[in-house]
Motif scaffolding. Structure first.
Motif, short mmCIF file in Angstrom:
data_model
loop_
_atom_site.label_atom_id
_atom_site.label_comp_id
_atom_site.label_asym_id
_atom_site.label_seq_id
_atom_site.Cartn_x
_atom_site.Cartn_y
_atom_site.Cartn_z
N PHE A 184 58.74 38.64 91.73
CA PHE A 184 59.31 39.92 92.15
C PHE A 184 58.23 40.99 92.21
CE2 PHE A 184 63.67 38.68 90.10
CZ PHE A 184 63.83 37.71 91.07
N GLU A 301 67.76 38.16 86.24
CA GLU A 301 68.32 39.49 85.99
C GLU A 301 67.42 40.29 85.06
OE1 GLU A 301 73.11 38.45 86.38
OE2 GLU A 301 72.16 38.54 84.40
N VAL A 304 64.51 41.62 86.93
CA VAL A 304 64.88 42.82 87.69
C VAL A 304 64.89 44.04 86.78
CG1 VAL A 304 66.77 43.94 88.94
CG2 VAL A 304 66.16 41.58 89.47
N SER A 305 65.43 43.89 85.57
CA SER A 305 65.51 45.03 84.66
C SER A 305 64.12 45.50 84.24
CB SER A 305 66.34 44.68 83.43
OG SER A 305 65.62 43.87 82.51
N SER A 308 62.53 47.22 87.22
CA SER A 308 63.21 48.49 87.46
C SER A 308 62.64 49.56 86.54
CB SER A 308 64.72 48.34 87.22
OG SER A 308 65.31 47.47 88.15
#
Length: 337
Positions: A184, A301, A304-305, A308
């Motif tokens: 990512f 997930e 992603v956190s 972020s």
């Protein structure tokens, strides 16, 4: 996983190599609420195929129609860059889907043998920070070693764009979570380095485009020249590795330093780091439990956190205040693995 810019540039070069006429559109100025930021790229092929984005879609549709009709660069006309502006009037802003009277200006560059796309791509894929300067009068480009500067500058005569990974991410640990964070992060245009001296993890690492080292974490931090464009995240759950990286990382100019683990584990980690003369002020820089509270449970997930939160910190958002406001008292901020 390629970044957005790299994907557009690769596609433009591939189409040109196939003998197609290709136009590279760059957003160089915006006024009001423009849909895409300065520096956004779009490649348009002569038959209307596109890669990338410069708006919500309506400007792309106009460029597609112009490319198909041969209006972008008519046959026989000089293949020189041109400047075009969308959304000058209220009617045009409405037509092209530009909100709140937004206006944006594009440089439309016909790709030629003077565009230096292959040299640019080679430099980017070698993790070099480079500057591409396009002279609008001649259409010629140069690619030179870069420094940290604004991503794009335009004075009406030259378009100067910085390419390559302006930010670096060092991950401690090559486990499953690191695989998702690394992939990512590449899409977000980070140069990713993974450090794991453990044989059982090093042997299984196979993420393309990520640098891998088996050096000890503290040596990697000390040797990589950490600057304000660097993030360091410890993901092993092994104090022998995570703490080694953190005790050096917290003394650097890294814009983000994080570590996985519950709040109880973070409290214990901070007590251990104090034994290595890490100060209270330095410990306040540690993001842990790492990542924004989004209810994350699976490795993707949680990745992603983490990214972020890194993105928010990079853009100056006070994530600690948000964490206090939204994180349930029993939560481990998603990092429960």
């Amino acid at each position: 996983m390629d970044s957005v810019d790299l994907e557009v540039l690769k596609t433009a070069a591939h189409w040109f190599d196939q003998g197609r006429r290709v136009t590279l559109a760059s957003v160089v100025r915006t006024w009001g609420s423009a849909p895409r930021p300065v520096g956004s790229l779009l490649a348009v092929r002569d038959d209307g195929h596109v890669k990338g984005s410069v708006s919500g879609g309506c400007i792309e549709d106009d460029l597609i129609d112009r490319a198909r009709d041969g209006q972008l660069f008519p046959a026989g006309a000089p293949l020189l860059p041109q400047v075009t502006t969308y959304g000058v009037s209220a009617e045009e802003a409405h037509r092209f889907g530009l909100p709140c009277g937004g206006t944006l200006q594009l440089v439309l560059e016909p790709i030629t043998e003077h565009s230096q796309l292959h040299l640019l791509l080679e430099s980017i894929e070698r993790h070099r920070l480079v500057v591409r300067r396009l002279d609008l009068a001649s259409g010629a480009s140069t690619v030179t070693p870069g420094v940290h500067r604004p991503e794009l500058e335009f004075d009406g005569r030259s378009l100067i764009a910085t390419f390559g990974s302006r930010y670096r991410l060092l991950l401690i640990g090559a486990g499953q979570l690191s695989r998702y964070v690394a992939q990512f992060a590449q899409a977000l245009d980070y140069r990713v380095i993974v450090c794991d001296p453990r044989d059982e993890y090093a042997a299984e690492w196979d993420i393309e485009g990520v640098e891998f080292t088996r050096e000890m974490p503290d040596d990697v931090v000390l040797g990589m020249g950490v600057d304000p464009h660097t993030a360091i995240v410890a993901l092993t759950h092994d104090p022998k590795l995570d703490d080694m990286a953190l005790m050096e990382a917290l003394r650097t100019e890294a814009f983000y330093v994080g570590a996985i683990g519950s709040r109880a584990n973070q409290a214990k980690r901070k007590e251990r780091l104090k034994l290595f003369d890490v100060s209270e002020l330095e410990l306040t820089r540690l993001h842990g439990p790492v990542g924004m509270h989004i209810g994350a449970r699976t490795p993707p997930e949680i990745a992603v956190s983490i990214l972020s939160e890194m993105t928010a910190v990079k853009h100056g958002i006070d994530v600690r205040q948000r964490r206090e406001a939204f994180e349930p008292s029993t939560s481990e901020s998603g990092c429960t693995i």
